[in-house]
Design a protein around this motif. Structure first.
Motif, PDB file in Angstrom:
ATOM      1  N   THR A  60     -31.142 -46.577   5.667  1.00 59.75           N
ATOM      2  CA  THR A  60     -32.197 -47.409   5.091  1.00 59.75           C
ATOM      3  C   THR A  60     -31.644 -48.750   4.633  1.00 59.75           C
ATOM      4  OG1 THR A  60     -33.354 -45.417   4.386  1.00 59.75           O
ATOM      5  CG2 THR A  60     -33.993 -47.469   3.337  1.00 59.75           C
ATOM      6  N   PHE A  80     -35.597 -45.038   9.165  1.00 58.73           N
ATOM      7  CA  PHE A  80     -35.767 -43.977   8.177  1.00 58.73           C
ATOM      8  C   PHE A  80     -36.293 -42.697   8.828  1.00 58.73           C
ATOM      9  CE2 PHE A  80     -38.372 -41.736   5.024  1.00 58.73           C
ATOM     10  CZ  PHE A  80     -37.375 -41.407   4.137  1.00 58.73           C
ATOM     11  N   TYR A 107     -34.698 -43.102   0.417  1.00 58.08           N
ATOM     12  CA  TYR A 107     -35.269 -44.381   0.854  1.00 58.08           C
ATOM     13  C   TYR A 107     -35.282 -45.385  -0.296  1.00 58.08           C
ATOM     14  CZ  TYR A 107     -38.217 -47.954   2.720  1.00 58.08           C
ATOM     15  OH  TYR A 107     -38.672 -49.172   3.142  1.00 58.08           O
ATOM     16  N   LEU A 144     -42.507 -43.712   5.352  1.00 55.99           N
ATOM     17  CA  LEU A 144     -41.944 -42.877   4.291  1.00 55.99           C
ATOM     18  C   LEU A 144     -42.618 -41.511   4.263  1.00 55.99           C
ATOM     19  CD1 LEU A 144     -40.038 -42.657   1.864  1.00 55.99           C
ATOM     20  CD2 LEU A 144     -41.819 -43.694   0.473  1.00 55.99           C
TER      21      LEU A 144
END
Length: 195
Positions: A60, A80, A107, A144
């Motif tokens: 990340t 990610f 993250y 995410l």
């Protein structure tokens, strides 16, 4: 004892009193014809949960820097999700539970470090870091959620429910359950009498 020692000495000498030749050594055992040792490259890589989270943070961080410097807007999200998939498959089965709860934290840590590096030396450092962090979190939210969902699905398929049961047993003080060999439900206490 002395007689046994003399007998042993006599057994190691031939008739003339010279030392007897040692029996030939056996050649090393070979594997069966169909089996061969797996090459080093074919051995599976296994990560601990800490190693997997560190990989998430580093990927990340690097992707956030590349996104800012090269102007590639989707680099951070794609990196990610990719590292989440790899981490979910490469982590040891015993570390699935810590990994399952770590993607958002990994993250956040990576993006925070990237924002700190990118805003060093600017006026209003704290404000610039907070604005950059908020912007990145808003832009990356779908990736995410996708990365976290992928980790949970893969971990559930690889044995996450068993890890959760073991943690529950450990916290409640019950002895650990052992899975049956037939794949049925886990057996109860191993010391329980059978009827």
């Amino acid at each position: 004892m002395r007689q046994l020692k003399e007998h042993t000495v006599m057994a190691t000498r031939d008739v003339d009193g010279a030392p007897a030749p040692h029996p030939p050594r056996r050649p090393p055992r070979r594997r069966a014809a169909g089996r061969s040792a797996p090459p080093a490259a074919a051995r599976r890589i296994r990560l601990t949960a800490r190693g997997a989270v560190l990989a998430m943070v580093l990927a990340t961080f690097g992707a956030a820097l590349a996104e800012q410097l090269a102007g590639v807007p989707a680099a951070s999200g794609a990196a990610f999700v990719a590292v989440c998939v790899l981490a979910a498959f490469l982590v040891r089965r015993s570390d699935l539970l810590p990994l399952a709860v770590s993607p958002p934290l990994g993250y956040f840590t990576g993006v925070l470090a990237a924002e700190v590096v990118l805003t060093l030396g600017s006026d209003g450092f704290a404000r610039a870091v907070l604005i950059g962090l908020g912007t990145r979190l808003a832009d990356i939210a779908p990736s995410l959620f996708l990365g976290t969902a992928v980790v949970l699905v893969v971990a559930a398929c690889r044995g996450l429910p068993a890890n959760i049961r073991e943690l529950g047993d450990e916290l409640s003080g019950r002895p650990a359950r052992r899975p049956s060999r037939r794949g049925g439900p886990p057996k109860g206490r191993p010391d329980a009498p059978t009827r």
